[in-house]
Design a protein around this motif. Structure first.
Motif, PDB file in Angstrom:
ATOM      1  N   THR A 291       5.197   7.263   0.325  1.00  0.00           N
ATOM      2  CA  THR A 291       5.351   6.151  -0.598  1.00  0.00           C
ATOM      3  C   THR A 291       4.058   5.369  -0.718  1.00  0.00           C
ATOM      4  N   LEU A 292       3.737   5.029  -1.951  1.00  0.00           N
ATOM      5  CA  LEU A 292       2.573   4.219  -2.262  1.00  0.00           C
ATOM      6  C   LEU A 292       3.084   2.947  -2.925  1.00  0.00           C
ATOM      7  N   VAL A 293       2.744   1.793  -2.372  1.00  0.00           N
ATOM      8  CA  VAL A 293       3.122   0.512  -2.963  1.00  0.00           C
ATOM      9  C   VAL A 293       1.847  -0.145  -3.461  1.00  0.00           C
ATOM     10  N   ILE A 294       1.863  -0.590  -4.716  1.00  0.00           N
ATOM     11  CA  ILE A 294       0.698  -1.216  -5.333  1.00  0.00           C
ATOM     12  C   ILE A 294       1.105  -2.589  -5.830  1.00  0.00           C
ATOM     13  N   CYS A 295       0.241  -3.572  -5.592  1.00  0.00           N
ATOM     14  CA  CYS A 295       0.542  -4.953  -5.952  1.00  0.00           C
ATOM     15  C   CYS A 295      -0.740  -5.645  -6.406  1.00  0.00           C
ATOM     16  N   THR A 296      -0.601  -6.593  -7.322  1.00  0.00           N
ATOM     17  CA  THR A 296      -1.733  -7.379  -7.791  1.00  0.00           C
ATOM     18  C   THR A 296      -1.669  -8.781  -7.210  1.00  0.00           C
TER      19      THR A 296
ATOM     20  N   GLY B 178       0.800   5.395   7.485  1.00  0.00           N
ATOM     21  CA  GLY B 178       1.085   6.825   7.525  1.00  0.00           C
ATOM     22  C   GLY B 178       1.916   7.224   6.327  1.00  0.00           C
ATOM     23  N   ASP B 179       3.243   7.249   6.472  1.00  0.00           N
ATOM     24  CA  ASP B 179       4.125   7.616   5.359  1.00  0.00           C
ATOM     25  C   ASP B 179       4.137   6.574   4.241  1.00  0.00           C
ATOM     26  N   LEU B 180       3.773   5.346   4.563  1.00  0.00           N
ATOM     27  CA  LEU B 180       3.734   4.248   3.594  1.00  0.00           C
ATOM     28  C   LEU B 180       2.315   3.696   3.537  1.00  0.00           C
ATOM     29  N   VAL B 181       1.762   3.607   2.323  1.00  0.00           N
ATOM     30  CA  VAL B 181       0.442   3.008   2.131  1.00  0.00           C
ATOM     31  C   VAL B 181       0.583   1.911   1.089  1.00  0.00           C
ATOM     32  N   VAL B 182       0.089   0.711   1.426  1.00  0.00           N
ATOM     33  CA  VAL B 182       0.179  -0.440   0.539  1.00  0.00           C
ATOM     34  C   VAL B 182      -1.217  -0.797   0.054  1.00  0.00           C
ATOM     35  N   HIS B 183      -1.359  -0.918  -1.273  1.00  0.00           N
ATOM     36  CA  HIS B 183      -2.613  -1.343  -1.896  1.00  0.00           C
ATOM     37  C   HIS B 183      -2.373  -2.698  -2.543  1.00  0.00           C
TER      38      HIS B 183
ATOM     39  N   GLU C 211      -1.740   4.047 -10.354  1.00  0.00           N
ATOM     40  CA  GLU C 211      -0.443   4.529 -10.856  1.00  0.00           C
ATOM     41  C   GLU C 211      -0.621   5.805 -11.659  1.00  0.00           C
ATOM     42  N   LYS C 212      -1.629   5.842 -12.508  1.00  0.00           N
ATOM     43  CA  LYS C 212      -1.876   7.038 -13.308  1.00  0.00           C
ATOM     44  C   LYS C 212      -2.351   8.185 -12.417  1.00  0.00           C
ATOM     45  N   LEU C 213      -3.259   7.875 -11.503  1.00  0.00           N
ATOM     46  CA  LEU C 213      -3.788   8.906 -10.608  1.00  0.00           C
ATOM     47  C   LEU C 213      -2.678   9.582  -9.814  1.00  0.00           C
ATOM     48  N   TRP C 214      -1.738   8.792  -9.278  1.00  0.00           N
ATOM     49  CA  TRP C 214      -0.683   9.330  -8.439  1.00  0.00           C
ATOM     50  C   TRP C 214       0.554   9.763  -9.213  1.00  0.00           C
ATOM     51  N   SER C 215       0.513   9.692 -10.533  1.00  0.00           N
ATOM     52  CA  SER C 215       1.660  10.147 -11.314  1.00  0.00           C
ATOM     53  C   SER C 215       1.477  11.570 -11.824  1.00  0.00           C
TER      54      SER C 215
END
Length: 120
Positions: free
Chosen positions: A34-39, A81-86, A99-103
């Motif tokens: 899982t990748l979590v992205i936030c601004t 590890g299994d979760l990366v937060v940006h 989002e585009k890169l990982w889609s």
């Protein structure tokens, strides 16, 4: 008990993180699920958001493998590890467009001009 992704997202929401997105990247990556992205709206908020994720997950016994980017605060990465937060400033997030890169799968990525970067 909540899963780690939900705890991370709630930690970001608690400090008014913007445009929070959680992506399932398990089909695209062998190293994370899982990748979590936030601004964040400022360097200070970016740092605070990332710190809150670390604090909230620490309460349930999870410690990050690594945290990078806290000195500058434009983009902070918290790796579990299994979760990366940006957590990123808006202009940084727009530029890197994770989002585009990982889609997309690697063999369907194309350059911005529509050409395949792997052919001449």
């Amino acid at each position: 008990m909540q899963n780690f992704k939900e705890i991370a997202v709630e930690a970001l929401e608690d400090l008014k993180g913007q445009d929070i997105v959680a992506l399932d990247v398990s089909e695209l990556s062998d190293v994370m699920e899982t990748l979590v992205i936030c601004t964040g709206t400022s360097n200070r908020q970016v740092k605070s958001l990332a710190s809150n994720v670390v604090d909230e997950l620490k309460k349930v016994g999870e410690r990050p493998i690594g945290v990078e980017g806290t000195e500058q605060g434009e983009w902070v990465l918290v790796d579990y590890g299994d979760l990366v937060v940006h957590v990123m400033l808006a202009d940084v997030r727009s530029f890197y467009d994770l989002e585009k890169l990982w889609s997309m799968t690697p063999n369907t990525r194309e350059d911005a001009d529509g050409s395949d970067p792997h052919t001449s």
